[in-house]
Design a protein around this motif. Structure first.
Motif, mmCIF file in Angstrom:
data_model
loop_
_atom_site.group_PDB
_atom_site.id
_atom_site.type_symbol
_atom_site.label_atom_id
_atom_site.label_comp_id
_atom_site.label_asym_id
_atom_site.label_seq_id
_atom_site.Cartn_x
_atom_site.Cartn_y
_atom_site.Cartn_z
ATOM 1 N N ASP A 139 0.858 -1.184 0.000
ATOM 2 C CA ASP A 139 0.000 0.000 0.000
ATOM 3 C C ASP A 139 0.898 1.239 0.000
ATOM 4 O OD1 ASP A 139 -1.860 2.016 0.414
ATOM 5 O OD2 ASP A 139 -2.869 0.987 2.063
ATOM 6 N N THR A 140 0.699 2.135 -0.948
ATOM 7 C CA THR A 140 1.527 3.348 -1.043
ATOM 8 C C THR A 140 1.041 4.445 -0.099
ATOM 9 O OG1 THR A 140 0.196 4.328 -2.805
ATOM 10 C CG2 THR A 140 2.036 2.878 -3.469
ATOM 11 N N GLY A 141 -0.166 4.279 0.446
ATOM 12 C CA GLY A 141 -0.725 5.317 1.305
ATOM 13 C C GLY A 141 -1.462 6.394 0.540
ATOM 14 N N SER A 142 -1.443 6.328 -0.791
ATOM 15 C CA SER A 142 -2.169 7.315 -1.589
ATOM 16 C C SER A 142 -3.427 6.668 -2.176
ATOM 17 C CB SER A 142 -1.278 7.869 -2.695
ATOM 18 O OG SER A 142 -0.882 6.842 -3.570
ATOM 19 N N ALA A 143 -4.321 7.516 -2.646
ATOM 20 C CA ALA A 143 -5.583 7.040 -3.202
ATOM 21 C C ALA A 143 -5.814 7.640 -4.582
ATOM 22 C CB ALA A 143 -6.733 7.388 -2.271
ATOM 23 N N THR A 144 -6.646 6.970 -5.353
ATOM 24 C CA THR A 144 -7.003 7.409 -6.695
ATOM 25 C C THR A 144 -8.522 7.344 -6.822
ATOM 26 O OG1 THR A 144 -4.970 6.543 -7.654
ATOM 27 C CG2 THR A 144 -6.805 6.858 -9.151
ATOM 28 N N ASP A 150 -13.091 5.814 -4.284
ATOM 29 C CA ASP A 150 -11.702 6.085 -3.904
ATOM 30 C C ASP A 150 -10.970 4.770 -3.712
ATOM 31 O OD1 ASP A 150 -11.809 8.879 -3.924
ATOM 32 O OD2 ASP A 150 -12.684 8.937 -1.913
ATOM 33 N N ALA A 152 -7.375 2.639 -3.048
ATOM 34 C CA ALA A 152 -6.020 2.691 -2.493
ATOM 35 C C ALA A 152 -5.050 2.190 -3.549
ATOM 36 C CB ALA A 152 -5.932 1.830 -1.235
ATOM 37 N N ARG A 153 -3.906 2.847 -3.682
ATOM 38 C CA ARG A 153 -2.881 2.445 -4.662
ATOM 39 C C ARG A 153 -1.862 1.511 -4.018
ATOM 40 N NH1 ARG A 153 -1.840 6.582 -9.185
ATOM 41 N NH2 ARG A 153 0.224 5.666 -9.186
ATOM 42 N N TYR A 154 -1.580 0.427 -4.705
ATOM 43 C CA TYR A 154 -0.574 -0.545 -4.267
ATOM 44 C C TYR A 154 0.465 -0.677 -5.369
ATOM 45 C CZ TYR A 154 -3.299 -2.394 -0.307
ATOM 46 O OH TYR A 154 -3.953 -2.546 0.882
ATOM 47 N N GLU A 183 -6.618 2.658 -13.722
ATOM 48 C CA GLU A 183 -7.649 3.635 -13.391
ATOM 49 C C GLU A 183 -8.754 3.652 -14.436
ATOM 50 O OE1 GLU A 183 -5.621 7.374 -12.817
ATOM 51 O OE2 GLU A 183 -4.344 6.497 -11.249
#
Length: 194
Positions: A139-144, A150, A152-154, A183
């Motif tokens: 998990d990068t901690g960012s979202a898209t 929403d 979570a980006r991995y 996306e």
């Protein structure tokens, strides 16, 4: 009949083998020869049959019927892409009502650049499911935002992924494609018709 027995006895005396042993050897030899002929025929069919797919391509599958059937059985809203541009093609589909991670849905695609993209859903343990689906991406901690959700980006060594954790199911869009393609695919996901 007496002549037949005498002939068999003479043949056995010449070969020096008891009759049963020779028959057993003949049966095994015939079986091996038959197997060799069948294998050679199968190899010839594979070798000389070009099939209807170009060299190196992955066959396209239809998934609409499977999605409709799975949507009726799934305990969550089953997602499928709708309105993807030309060049996307489905390559794998399956639904397991009692899979390792609960009720599990998988739909795999190749994007226009022949990169792999798939949606996987399950209602079991979210952490284990995500680790399995993404091949241990982090998990990068960012979202898209995609498709009004929403994600979570991995990022991982094998697959990158977008993960949507909801109370009734976890959805993972993952693959070798770029995040832009992931996306695009996630944004096209809608509930499958029942």
């Amino acid at each position: 009949m007496a002549n037949d027995v005498a002939t068999d006895a003479t043949d056995d005396a010449v070969t020096g083998e008891p009759p049963r042993r020779r028959q057993r050897f003949d049966s095994i030899r015939n079986m091996v020869l038959s197997l060799a002929v069948i294998c050679a025929g199968a190899f010839g069919l594979v070798l000389f049959n070009p099939g209807d797919q170009p060299e190196g391509s992955t066959p396209t599958v239809s998934y609409e019927v499977e999605a409709t059937t799975a949507a009726r059985a799934a305990p969550y809203e089953l997602l499928v892409p709708e309105g993807l541009p030309e060049g996307w093609r489905a390559t794998s589909v399956r639904y397991e009502p009692l899979g390792e991670f609960g009720a599990t849905w998988h739909l795999g695609f190749l994007d226009p650049d022949d990169e792999y993209v798939a949606v996987r859903q399950a209602d079991g343990d979210a952490g284990e499911f995500v680790a399995d689906a993404t091949r241990d991406a982090e998990d990068t901690g960012s979202a898209t935002a995609a498709g009004g959700r929403d994600w979570a980006r991995y990022e991982g060594s094998k697959y990158d992924a977008l993960v949507l954790a909801e109370p009734d199911a976890t959805t993972v869009v993952m693959g070798t494609a770029s995040f832009d393609r992931l996306e695009q695919f996630a944004g096209a996901l809608v509930a499958a018709a029942e």
